[in-house]
Scaffold this active site. Structure first.
Site, mmCIF file in Angstrom:
data_model
loop_
_atom_site.group_PDB
_atom_site.id
_atom_site.type_symbol
_atom_site.label_atom_id
_atom_site.label_comp_id
_atom_site.label_asym_id
_atom_site.label_seq_id
_atom_site.Cartn_x
_atom_site.Cartn_y
_atom_site.Cartn_z
ATOM 1 N N ALA A 22 34.156 59.439 6.590
ATOM 2 C CA ALA A 22 35.496 58.946 6.282
ATOM 3 C C ALA A 22 36.059 59.523 4.994
ATOM 4 O O ALA A 22 37.067 59.050 4.482
ATOM 5 C CB ALA A 22 35.475 57.419 6.218
ATOM 6 N N GLY A 72 32.148 60.688 1.154
ATOM 7 C CA GLY A 72 30.891 61.344 0.785
ATOM 8 C C GLY A 72 29.645 60.617 1.250
ATOM 9 O O GLY A 72 28.611 60.642 0.575
ATOM 10 N N SER A 73 29.705 59.982 2.438
ATOM 11 C CA SER A 73 28.534 59.247 2.918
ATOM 12 C C SER A 73 27.354 60.190 3.144
ATOM 13 O O SER A 73 26.217 59.873 2.775
ATOM 14 C CB SER A 73 28.853 58.511 4.219
ATOM 15 O OG SER A 73 29.282 59.434 5.195
ATOM 16 N N ALA A 131 26.653 63.072 1.748
ATOM 17 C CA ALA A 131 26.077 63.544 0.482
ATOM 18 C C ALA A 131 25.232 62.446 -0.152
ATOM 19 O O ALA A 131 24.127 62.694 -0.647
ATOM 20 C CB ALA A 131 27.182 63.980 -0.476
ATOM 21 N N ASP A 191 30.547 67.469 -3.226
ATOM 22 C CA ASP A 191 30.086 66.118 -2.862
ATOM 23 C C ASP A 191 28.687 65.829 -3.380
ATOM 24 O O ASP A 191 28.413 64.762 -3.931
ATOM 25 C CB ASP A 191 29.962 65.985 -1.332
ATOM 26 C CG ASP A 191 31.286 65.852 -0.656
ATOM 27 O OD1 ASP A 191 32.278 66.369 -1.192
ATOM 28 O OD2 ASP A 191 31.317 65.223 0.420
#
Ligand code: PMV
Length: 337
Positions: free
Chosen positions: A115, A118-119, A121, A164
């Site tokens: 989304a 940066g989930s 990363a 990220d």
């Protein structure tokens, strides 16, 4: 068992253009992915994951993620998530020189998948840190950032910048230009995030921008112009810069530049109706500025507003599923156990 967490981020400026060597400025936010790792006696990897946008899944595999997990969530998202975990495991095995290490891994994330926050990363950074420590080695945040970048690049077929992963590993506001990554001083910015509940496919969006850039010189110019916006924006953030503009006016001007940056991203085809409508809701509520954050296509916007108005407006905006104030954090990867 070892447990590490790492933060998500918002891009103040520069996503997409950073892939082509322009600078970008992401800032870490206090929403984290937490990864727990326990070594096994065999070379299997078992992953349990829960996430804001997933119901949760468990998958066990030997050596690689070639076996497709049987779970009731969009295959693309699970594949992407598993790809990052797999790549993080590979990096940890390599760092500790234990090529056949097996792990039980639990991922808990407060960062919606895909989304723009940066989930991937954050999961990669926390996963490499925890798994490497579980194998008895400890790497400094810069080395974790470098390995996380290599892991992300492998998953994204070379289409990743260091932005990220560096931001998530070291925390705070950072400036990334090619291989040059550094922490920068930035004021405490009043960031509000709006999330449309969706996700964009980073690889596809990056390829789309690349194709436009190759087709039209003015698209290539647009990418360079984003670089100019970043260079102007970073001077406004610098507390030591000699400027006759006071702090509040500087934050308002950062907002103007975020608006400009959003317009350029929109023209490169990476915005969406829901992102645009959240951006406009924020602007009409009096935010200094608003833009999409990350790859785009769906996901999140970031707005600057010290008042509660933008948060309230976003909560009433059709297409906005969640809105929250994002506290900036100077903490990157954290060792919890
Ligand atoms: O949407 P995210 O958080 O994966 O950010 C992608 C940012 C891009 O600049 C589009 C790609 C990159 O690796 O820098």
């Amino acid at each position: 068992m070892t447990v590490s967490s790492a933060p998500g981020k918002v891009y103040l400026f520069g996503e997409h253009a950073v892939v082509y060597g322009e600078p970008a400025v992401p800032c870490a936010i206090e929403r984290r992915a937490t990864v727990s790792v326990e070594a096994r006696d065999d070379d299997h990897v078992r992953v349990e994951a829960s996430d804001l946008s997933l119901d949760g899944f468990t998958v066990e595999y030997a050596g690689s993620t070639d076996d497709r997990p049987d779970v009731n969530v969009p295959a693309g998202l699970v594949e992407a998530a598993m790809g990052y975990i797999d790549a993080a495991v590979e990096q940890a095995r390599d760092a500790a020189d234990v090529p056949d290490a097996g792990f039980d891994i639990t991922v808990e994330s407060e960062i919606p998948l895909g989304a723009g926050l940066g989930s991937s990363a954050a999961v990669t950074v926390a996963g490499i840190d925890a798994a490497t420590r579980e194998l008895g080695r400890s790497l400094p945040p810069e080395a974790i950032a470098d390995r996380a970048y290599r892991a992300e690049s492998a998953v994204q077929k070379g289409e990743a910048s260091r932005a990220d992963t560096f931001c998530s590993a070291v925390g705070g506001a950072v400036r990334v230009e090619g291989d040059d990554c550094r922490r920068i001083d930035a004021p405490d910015l009043p960031i509000v995030v709006g999330f449309d509940g969706g996700a964009g496919d980073t690889g596809e969006l990056v390829s789309g921008v690349r194709a436009l850039k190759e087709r039209y010189d003015f698209a290539a110019d647009t990418v360079e112009t984003i670089g100019d916006v970043v260079r102007t924006g970073e001077r406004l953030l610098d507390p030591d810069a000699a400027t006759d503009v006071d702090a509040a006016d500087r934050i308002a001007e950062v907002g103007d530049l975020m608006n400009f940056n959003h317009g350029l991203l929109e023209s490169l085809g990476v915005s969406s109706r829901s992102l645009d409508s959240m951006v406009w809701a924020a602007r009409e509520a009096g935010a200094h500025g608003a833009k999409l954050t990350g790859a785009g296509g769906g996901g999140c916007i970031a707005a600057l507003d010290p008042t509660p108005e933008t948060l309230t407006a976003l909560r009433f905006t059709p297409g906005c599923e969640e809105a929250f104030r994002a506290e900036l954090t100077t903490d990157g990867v954290r060792r919890l156990e």
